[in-house]
Design an enzyme around this catalytic site. Structure first.
Site, PDB file in Angstrom:
ATOM      1  N   ARG A  93       9.182 -27.177   1.810  1.00  0.00           N
ATOM      2  CA  ARG A  93       8.112 -26.201   1.727  1.00  0.00           C
ATOM      3  C   ARG A  93       6.773 -26.850   1.333  1.00  0.00           C
ATOM      4  NH1 ARG A  93       6.427 -21.449   3.527  1.00  0.00           N
ATOM      5  NH2 ARG A  93       4.950 -20.513   2.108  1.00  0.00           N
ATOM      6  N   CYS A 117      13.578 -23.560   1.854  1.00  0.00           N
ATOM      7  CA  CYS A 117      14.739 -22.668   1.852  1.00  0.00           C
ATOM      8  C   CYS A 117      14.444 -21.408   2.658  1.00  0.00           C
ATOM      9  CB  CYS A 117      15.092 -22.263   0.423  1.00  0.00           C
ATOM     10  SG  CYS A 117      15.971 -23.545  -0.469  1.00  0.00           S
ATOM     11  N   PRO A 123       5.027 -16.435   4.675  1.00  0.00           N
ATOM     12  CA  PRO A 123       3.767 -16.598   5.409  1.00  0.00           C
ATOM     13  C   PRO A 123       2.793 -17.503   4.660  1.00  0.00           C
ATOM     14  CG  PRO A 123       3.884 -14.415   4.412  1.00  0.00           C
ATOM     15  CD  PRO A 123       5.188 -15.090   4.128  1.00  0.00           C
ATOM     16  N   ILE A 124       1.758 -17.974   5.375  1.00  0.00           N
ATOM     17  CA  ILE A 124       0.772 -18.851   4.726  1.00  0.00           C
ATOM     18  C   ILE A 124      -0.648 -18.286   4.871  1.00  0.00           C
ATOM     19  CG2 ILE A 124       2.153 -20.957   5.048  1.00  0.00           C
ATOM     20  CD1 ILE A 124       0.091 -21.637   7.312  1.00  0.00           C
ATOM     21  N   ASP A 125      -0.719 -16.965   5.159  1.00  0.00           N
ATOM     22  CA  ASP A 125      -2.039 -16.358   5.383  1.00  0.00           C
ATOM     23  C   ASP A 125      -2.972 -16.523   4.181  1.00  0.00           C
ATOM     24  OD1 ASP A 125       0.166 -14.436   4.583  1.00  0.00           O
ATOM     25  OD2 ASP A 125      -1.572 -13.249   4.000  1.00  0.00           O
ATOM     26  N   GLN A 126      -2.437 -16.505   2.961  1.00  0.00           N
ATOM     27  CA  GLN A 126      -3.303 -16.607   1.780  1.00  0.00           C
ATOM     28  C   GLN A 126      -3.845 -18.033   1.615  1.00  0.00           C
ATOM     29  OE1 GLN A 126      -4.103 -13.692   0.033  1.00  0.00           O
ATOM     30  NE2 GLN A 126      -3.011 -12.926   1.818  1.00  0.00           N
ATOM     31  N   ASP A 305      13.398 -17.308  -8.925  1.00  0.00           N
ATOM     32  CA  ASP A 305      14.268 -18.486  -8.820  1.00  0.00           C
ATOM     33  C   ASP A 305      15.473 -18.410  -9.758  1.00  0.00           C
ATOM     34  OD1 ASP A 305      12.553 -19.490  -6.943  1.00  0.00           O
ATOM     35  OD2 ASP A 305      11.526 -20.852  -8.314  1.00  0.00           O
ATOM     36  N   ILE A 327      10.198 -10.507  -4.609  1.00  0.00           N
ATOM     37  CA  ILE A 327       9.425 -11.628  -4.045  1.00  0.00           C
ATOM     38  C   ILE A 327       9.989 -12.086  -2.690  1.00  0.00           C
ATOM     39  CG2 ILE A 327       8.416 -13.905  -4.534  1.00  0.00           C
ATOM     40  CD1 ILE A 327       7.696 -12.108  -6.819  1.00  0.00           C
TER      41      ILE A 327
HETATM   42  N1  EPU Z   1       3.108 -14.562   0.385  1.00  0.00           N
HETATM   43  C1  EPU Z   1       2.374 -14.006   1.425  1.00  0.00           C
HETATM   44  N2  EPU Z   1       1.390 -14.771   2.001  1.00  0.00           N
HETATM   45  C2  EPU Z   1       1.115 -16.026   1.598  1.00  0.00           C
HETATM   46  C3  EPU Z   1       1.874 -16.585   0.550  1.00  0.00           C
HETATM   47  C4  EPU Z   1       2.863 -15.830  -0.041  1.00  0.00           C
HETATM   48  O1  EPU Z   1       2.607 -12.866   1.819  1.00  0.00           O
HETATM   49  O2  EPU Z   1       0.209 -16.652   2.173  1.00  0.00           O
HETATM   50  C5  EPU Z   1       4.173 -13.763  -0.279  1.00  0.00           C
HETATM   51  C6  EPU Z   1       5.555 -14.350  -0.016  1.00  0.00           C
HETATM   52  O3  EPU Z   1       6.123 -13.830   1.161  1.00  0.00           O
HETATM   53  C7  EPU Z   1       6.317 -13.932  -1.256  1.00  0.00           C
HETATM   54  C8  EPU Z   1       5.253 -13.933  -2.356  1.00  0.00           C
HETATM   55  O4  EPU Z   1       3.998 -13.886  -1.682  1.00  0.00           O
HETATM   56  O5  EPU Z   1       6.789 -12.619  -1.109  1.00  0.00           O
HETATM   57  C9  EPU Z   1       5.268 -15.110  -3.291  1.00  0.00           C
HETATM   58  O6  EPU Z   1       5.336 -16.319  -2.569  1.00  0.00           O
HETATM   59  P1  EPU Z   1       4.742 -17.684  -3.157  1.00  0.00           P
HETATM   60  O7  EPU Z   1       3.655 -18.137  -2.242  1.00  0.00           O
HETATM   61  O8  EPU Z   1       4.427 -17.508  -4.589  1.00  0.00           O
HETATM   62  O9  EPU Z   1       5.979 -18.657  -3.018  1.00  0.00           O
HETATM   63  P2  EPU Z   1       5.958 -20.164  -2.531  1.00  0.00           P
HETATM   64  O10 EPU Z   1       4.722 -20.833  -2.979  1.00  0.00           O
HETATM   65  O11 EPU Z   1       6.355 -20.245  -1.116  1.00  0.00           O
HETATM   66  C10 EPU Z   1       6.994 -21.097  -4.751  1.00  0.00           C
HETATM   67  C11 EPU Z   1       8.160 -21.971  -5.108  1.00  0.00           C
HETATM   68  C12 EPU Z   1       9.449 -21.197  -4.891  1.00  0.00           C
HETATM   69  C13 EPU Z   1       9.407 -19.940  -5.755  1.00  0.00           C
HETATM   70  C14 EPU Z   1       8.152 -19.115  -5.457  1.00  0.00           C
HETATM   71  C15 EPU Z   1       7.987 -17.912  -6.363  1.00  0.00           C
HETATM   72  C16 EPU Z   1       7.352 -24.189  -4.620  1.00  0.00           C
HETATM   73  C17 EPU Z   1       7.410 -25.387  -3.755  1.00  0.00           C
HETATM   74  N3  EPU Z   1       8.133 -23.168  -4.275  1.00  0.00           N
HETATM   75  O12 EPU Z   1       7.172 -20.755  -3.384  1.00  0.00           O
HETATM   76  O13 EPU Z   1      10.487 -22.041  -5.327  1.00  0.00           O
HETATM   77  O14 EPU Z   1      10.545 -19.151  -5.486  1.00  0.00           O
HETATM   78  O15 EPU Z   1       6.982 -19.950  -5.596  1.00  0.00           O
HETATM   79  O16 EPU Z   1       7.901 -18.313  -7.685  1.00  0.00           O
HETATM   80  O17 EPU Z   1       6.648 -24.166  -5.617  1.00  0.00           O
HETATM   81  C18 EPU Z   1      12.680 -22.795  -5.406  1.00  0.00           C
HETATM   82  O18 EPU Z   1      12.289 -23.616  -6.252  1.00  0.00           O
HETATM   83  O19 EPU Z   1      13.894 -22.569  -5.157  1.00  0.00           O
HETATM   84  C19 EPU Z   1      11.697 -22.027  -4.676  1.00  0.00           C
HETATM   85  C20 EPU Z   1      11.976 -21.379  -3.553  1.00  0.00           C
END
Ligand code: EPU
Length: 421
Positions: A93, A117, A123-126, A305, A327
């Protein structure tokens, strides 16, 4: 041949175990080191598969890297590429954390969309919104995030939700932008604070990390730094739950207890004894648990997590627990595996209704993602008989020497190799 974990359940965990450095902090901090004009030395990096993928990525980009005994030395001065290949980027990721870094260095980045995972839509829109707010032109072409900017200028970024990834990417873009950037509705996780501290030690001006608004005065030249990554709060939590699940008595050391308050409070509510001081937490339990309700949230709420590991424990709690996952929608898939071990669970949309059973029984199960793997290990540790867990690769992505650490506190766990058939 593939690897499995074979666990004989019912063994009480006892003793002391030390937690490794934070995975999600390390995977954000390491790419940031490429923003410097001199080498960095970063200690307490977990020796896990995701870190090895990052090392391959760094070397492919041209950096000099050494990694020994959890310490990484990175010399970014020879980096000469801004377009890592799909074969590397798709393996985790955090690969998209290289996009704002390479954009800052080369004014252009081409990074294949991230893997990681499969726990629901990611998504990465933000991230795109944050980079655009600072003057980058960003598009996704054939599955590749292409970002370019003649000039990055600080500004306001309003995140729709406190996304960890988007907060990291906005911070990494902002340090290369001239002027001040304000990231509103920022994520507050300990790894965000850790990244801010690393950027500060490189010479950046970062204020407010750990609150809803992060302010960064960017555009300063950054230099290499010596830094130590925070302890992994998800590994800490997993070990706390494992100790409780086995009616154990375990001291988990090298931790930051305040990072664990949401879990500690839940365990206390369940009837587990949790005691902490300085850099250790002691978890003791008599093996009897009260059912509780849990709802996942961003920090300081209950972390998604740890939802799966705690849900595994709730399968043997006395009464009915309601677990709400807000989440990642696919983080209940692992419950199918827990059912094979005798769990009584029903899922309605984003809610799992867990009716506690007397005990779980060993079975052949699979880890469907990293934290699901941790949950299966916890289920296996408390089950009657032997459990074989496939999908070990998922677990090793995020937990350093997990089987060895568990053996050190008395668990009967071994890695075995079985034929594909
Ligand atoms: N989201 C959006 N748009 C975006 C970004 C996120 O809609 O542009 C939504 C996601 O779909 C989700 C929520 O916002 O529903 C939160 O997502 P977030 O971006 O916070 O998650 P992430 O950055 O992809 C990180 C950790 C994850 C952990 C989550 C939540 C890393 C590399 N990964 O993921 O860790 O579950 O934050 O705390 O930091 C893990 O360690 O097993 C793991 C998956």
């Amino acid at each position: 041949m593939k690897e499995k974990l074979r666990i004989n359940g019912g063994v009480r965990l006892e003793g002391e175990v030390t937690v490794s450095g934070g995975k999600n902090a390390a995977v954000a901090i390491i790419p940031a080191a490429l923003l410097a004009d001199s080498p960095s030395t970063i200690e307490n990096i977990p020796d896990i598969n995701d870190v090895h993928v990052i090392i391959e990525m760094l070397r492919w980009l041209g950096a000099q890297v050494e990694f020994r005994e959890n310490t990484m030395w990175i010399d970014p001065r020879t980096v000469d590429k801004y377009n890592p290949p799909y074969e590397l980027a798709s393996r985790m990721r955090a690969s998209y954390y290289f996009a704002p870094v390479l954009l800052g260095v080369f004014r252009r980045a081409e990074v294949p969309l991230p893997g990681g995972c499969d726990i629901g839509a990611r998504p990465i829109d933000q991230t795109v919104k944050g980079m655009c707010a600072l003057g980058a032109k960003v598009e996704t072409l054939g599955g590749v995030l292409v970002a370019q900017a003649d000039e990055l200028i600080g500004g306001d970024i309003y995140l729709d939700m406190p996304s960890v990834g988007a907060t990291v990417n906005s911070m990494l873009t902002a340090v290369s932008a001239s002027g001040t950037t304000c990231i509103h509705n920022a994520a507050k996780e300990p790894h965000i604070v850790d990244l801010a501290n690393f950027l500060s030690s490189m010479g950046a001006v970062v204020k407010g990390a750990g609150t809803d608004v992060i302010r960064i005065r960017g555009g300063r030249p950054l230099h290499g730094a010596n830094y130590t990554v925070v302890p992994d709060q998800i590994e800490t939590g997993t070990l706390m739950i494992a100790a409780a699940a086995t009616a154990g008595d375990v001291v988990i050391s090298g931790v930051i207890p305040t990072h664990m308050e949401a879990l500690s409070a839940k365990l206390l509510e369940m009837g587990v004894n949790v005691q902490s001081e300085d850099d250790w937490i002691r978890v003791r339990s008599n093996g009897h648990f009260r059912a509780v309700n849990v709802k996942t949230q961003g920090y300081p709420g209950f972390p998604t997590d740890l939802q799966q590991p705690l849900s595994a424990l709730l399968t043997v709690a006395n009464g009915t627990s309601i677990v709400t996952e807000t989440i990642f929608e696919s983080r209940f898939r692992f419950l199918d595996e827990l059912r094979k071990m005798g769990a009584n669970v029903r899922v309605i949309e984003s809610t799992a209704i867990i009716n506690g059973v007397e005990r779980l029984v060993g079975a052949r199960v699979n880890a469907t993602d990293l934290r699901a793997g941790a949950a299966m290990v916890i289920a296996a540790l408390m089950a009657e008989g032997t459990t074989e867990i496939g999908g070990v690769g998922y677990i090793l992505r995020g937990y350093e020497r997990f089987d060895e650490k568990l053996r050190g506190i008395g668990a009967s766990v071994e890695k075995i190799r079985v034929s594909e058939n």
